[in-house]
Enzyme design. Structure first.
Site, PDB file in Angstrom:
ATOM      1  N   ILE A  44       0.732  -1.098   0.145  1.00  0.00           N
ATOM      2  CA  ILE A  44      -0.537  -0.486  -0.006  1.00  0.00           C
ATOM      3  C   ILE A  44       1.282   1.350  -0.093  1.00  0.00           C
ATOM      4  CG2 ILE A  44      -2.028   1.584   0.855  1.00  0.00           C
ATOM      5  CD1 ILE A  44      -3.144  -1.357   2.457  1.00  0.00           C
ATOM      6  N   CYS A  53       4.987  -3.207   3.082  1.00  0.00           N
ATOM      7  CA  CYS A  53       5.130  -3.836   2.068  1.00  0.00           C
ATOM      8  C   CYS A  53       4.435  -4.245   1.554  1.00  0.00           C
ATOM      9  CB  CYS A  53       6.578  -3.754   2.143  1.00  0.00           C
ATOM     10  SG  CYS A  53       8.211  -2.483   2.202  1.00  0.00           S
ATOM     11  N   GLU A  55       5.628  -7.712   1.660  1.00  0.00           N
ATOM     12  CA  GLU A  55       5.796  -9.105   2.540  1.00  0.00           C
ATOM     13  C   GLU A  55       5.142  -8.853   4.120  1.00  0.00           C
ATOM     14  OE1 GLU A  55       9.145  -8.220   0.087  1.00  0.00           O
ATOM     15  OE2 GLU A  55       7.702  -7.134   0.472  1.00  0.00           O
ATOM     16  N   CYS A  85      12.428  -6.361  -0.481  1.00  0.00           N
ATOM     17  CA  CYS A  85      13.449  -5.125   0.166  1.00  0.00           C
ATOM     18  C   CYS A  85      14.144  -6.296   1.539  1.00  0.00           C
ATOM     19  CB  CYS A  85      12.984  -4.223   0.210  1.00  0.00           C
ATOM     20  SG  CYS A  85      11.705  -3.874   2.235  1.00  0.00           S
ATOM     21  N   CYS A  88      11.700  -6.093   4.815  1.00  0.00           N
ATOM     22  CA  CYS A  88      11.482  -7.077   4.677  1.00  0.00           C
ATOM     23  C   CYS A  88      11.919  -8.580   5.173  1.00  0.00           C
ATOM     24  CB  CYS A  88      10.275  -7.447   3.617  1.00  0.00           C
ATOM     25  SG  CYS A  88       9.309  -5.708   3.417  1.00  0.00           S
TER      26      CYS A  88
END
Length: 130
Positions: A44, A53, A55, A85, A88
């Site tokens: 979002i 994220c 994840e 990333c 995450c």
């Protein structure tokens, strides 16, 4: 294993506009737990940077079902380019020490263990139960 996850995540990825302030699903993630369950999430993005994220979304879904041990995970954008990333990766590593063995696709067709992506893990020097 992760090809299936990539296919699932790819089916969810594709930026959608909610309004002038929010876009979502630019990135989608799929996590497979050691129990064999698969959890998904989407990113979002907000105008004031309060988004999160994909994840993180998938981790929240996984934790809702009282699971925290990850076998594999992937995050992709609409072009199916893997994009997990560092933030995450770190989150997943903190859920369980065994998650360092989780497999993640870091580039198309390139798979690494989470431990390979976090080679100097700061948690190793702590005397904590994780």
């Amino acid at each position: 294993m992760t090809n299936k996850l990539k296919e699932i995540a790819s089916g969810l990825a594709g930026t959608k506009t909610l309004n002038d302030f929010v876009e979502y699903a630019g990135v989608a993630a799929a996590i497979e737990t050691v129990a064999g369950n698969i959890y998904t999430g989407i990113s979002i993005d907000t105008a004031c940077s309060m988004g999160f994220c994909a994840e993180h979304s998938a981790v929240a879904e996984m934790l809702k079902h009282h699971e925290f041990q990850v076998r594999a995970f992937v995050a992709v954008d609409a072009a199916e380019m893997p994009s997990p990333c560092g933030r995450c990766r770190e989150l997943i590593s903190q859920l369980a020490k065994t998650n360092l063995d989780a497999i993640v696709e870091v580039k198309n067709g390139v798979f690494k263990s989470l431990k390979e992506l976090l080679p100097f893990d700061w948690k190793e020097d702590l005397d904590r139960n994780w």
